[in-house]
Motif scaffolding. Structure first.
Motif, PDB file in Angstrom:
ATOM      1  N   TYR A 224     -30.881  47.777  13.977  1.00  0.00           N
ATOM      2  CA  TYR A 224     -31.377  46.238  14.269  1.00  0.00           C
ATOM      3  C   TYR A 224     -31.542  45.695  15.347  1.00  0.00           C
ATOM      4  O   TYR A 224     -30.858  46.076  16.318  1.00  0.00           O
ATOM      5  CB  TYR A 224     -30.524  45.366  12.938  1.00  0.00           C
ATOM      6  CG  TYR A 224     -30.762  45.800  11.663  1.00  0.00           C
ATOM      7  CD1 TYR A 224     -31.677  44.767  10.776  1.00  0.00           C
ATOM      8  CD2 TYR A 224     -30.088  46.590  10.817  1.00  0.00           C
ATOM      9  CE1 TYR A 224     -31.833  45.197   9.493  1.00  0.00           C
ATOM     10  CE2 TYR A 224     -30.193  46.920   9.462  1.00  0.00           C
ATOM     11  CZ  TYR A 224     -31.029  46.206   9.032  1.00  0.00           C
ATOM     12  OH  TYR A 224     -31.265  46.417   7.758  1.00  0.00           O
ATOM     13  N   THR A 226     -30.682  43.501  17.251  1.00  0.00           N
ATOM     14  CA  THR A 226     -29.814  42.346  17.659  1.00  0.00           C
ATOM     15  C   THR A 226     -29.350  42.408  19.143  1.00  0.00           C
ATOM     16  O   THR A 226     -29.712  43.199  19.874  1.00  0.00           O
ATOM     17  CB  THR A 226     -28.364  42.218  16.778  1.00  0.00           C
ATOM     18  OG1 THR A 226     -27.816  43.602  17.098  1.00  0.00           O
ATOM     19  CG2 THR A 226     -28.869  42.531  15.245  1.00  0.00           C
ATOM     20  N   PRO A 270     -32.207  41.372  10.724  1.00  0.00           N
ATOM     21  CA  PRO A 270     -30.719  41.464  10.777  1.00  0.00           C
ATOM     22  C   PRO A 270     -30.276  40.670   9.412  1.00  0.00           C
ATOM     23  O   PRO A 270     -28.976  40.941   9.141  1.00  0.00           O
ATOM     24  CB  PRO A 270     -30.325  40.617  12.156  1.00  0.00           C
ATOM     25  CG  PRO A 270     -31.625  40.983  13.154  1.00  0.00           C
ATOM     26  CD  PRO A 270     -32.720  40.712  11.824  1.00  0.00           C
TER      27      PRO A 270
END
Length: 330
Positions: A224, A226, A270
């Protein structure tokens, strides 16, 4: 798998008395869009960014009291999280916990329990780091740091919060693993090693907590976008900087890009991860899964999850430990 409308083996083992005594929030039925977490108190580690920050706000917006923990407080991330929570009038509290420190976990857990009137029913072990590069390149400084954070950090939090869950005969633990807790990519440093450890620790814990009415779920996210990538580059860049040039050259295909990976090309949301966790929180006690793979793309670990469960049942299902194994996998 057993019919979810019938009592599960876990419910039978935990006993009707334990279910009756459980907090009402633990018995809410799940709703696909917006499960209610009203009445639940959630402590989450690593809430400064990524799944932790998004999750802290998500659980609070669903009605939970949230204790969002992070290291290095005060810090800008704590201030911005507190401001967002205040703007939306959320029941969210920030507590300093560095999961690599015994003293910090002890003092932070005590403060969190005070804020929660002595009862935290859900622990989300989210704090974690990555350091890339070949195994031989991982010096002992890098090795200790990633195991201290990703594995020993979970152990510290468990020892701090499980006693009050056992006393209540109910609770939930979510441990954030990864696809790479089941499959391996060369050059990934010790990340898979730590997440494989998280998988084993969590499954063993799930069996052992059946008589106490506490459930464990392992969350296995894919990649993801992030801040984990930027943080990983800091640790990996430092490792590369102190590594011998000849050693780096020996593994050049894997060392060339150390400290420069940006996670580009990943567009998954996310919020998928906290949404999955909230859905599982809201499931009836006794029906929650041991593992949940989360990603809109490929989930290569699911085949391993299935085989591993079958092996556990075949190996120990008929033994004296069988009721514990069946309670977790059925």
């Amino acid at each position: 798998m057993s019919d979810r409308h019938s009592p599960s083996r876990r419910e039978i083992l935990a006993g009707a008395a334990a279910l009756t005594a459980a907090a009402p929030a633990l018995l809410h039925a799940a709703t696909p869009d917006a499960p209610s977490l009203k009445g639940r108190t959630v402590l989450i580690t690593g809430a400064s960014s990524g799944f932790g920050r998004v999750g802290a706000l998500h659980y609070a917006r669903l009605g939970a009291k949230v204790i969002a923990t992070m290291r290095g407080v005060p810090r800008p991330e704590a201030e911005s999280l507190a401001a967002e929570a205040a703007k939306d009038k959320l029941d969210l509290h920030i507590v300093e916990i560095d999961v690599t420190s015994d003293a910090s976990v002890t003092s932070g857990a005590a403060k969190a329990l005070e804020l929660a009137d002595g009862r935290i029913d859900t622990l989300v072990n989210n704090a974690g780091i990555g350091i890339t590069g070949p195994v031989e390149v991982q010096d002992m400084e890098a090795t200790r740091l990633i195991f201290e954070t990703n594995v020993l950090g979970i152990q510290r939090m468990l020892r701090a919060l499980l006693p009050q869950m056992r006393a209540a005969k109910s609770g939930q633990v979510f441990n954030i693993s990864s696809q790479l807790g089941r499959v391996i990519v060369p050059g990934g440093g010790h990340y898979s090693a730590t997440k494989f450890a998280v998988e084993a620790l969590s499954e063993q814990l799930a069996y052992e907590l059946v008589p106490h009415g506490i459930e464990v779920t392992i969350i296995q996210p894919g990649g993801y976008p992030t801040r984990v990538w930027q943080n990983r580059n800091i640790y990996t860049g430092a490792l590369k900087g102190r590594s011998d040039a000849a050693l780096l050259a020996a593994y050049e295909p894997f060392t060339k890009g150390m400290g420069t990976e940006d996670g580009s090309g990943r567009s998954a949301d996310p919020a998928d991860v906290p949404r999955a966790i909230a859905e599982i929180m809201a499931m009836p006690a006794g029906s929650r899964p041991l593992r949940r793979a989360v990603h809109p793309g490929a989930k290569p670990q699911e085949a391993i999850n299935k085989v591993a469960a079958e092996v556990q049942l075949a190996w120990l299902g008929g033994s004296p430990l069988g009721p514990l194994i069946k309670a977790v996998h059925d």
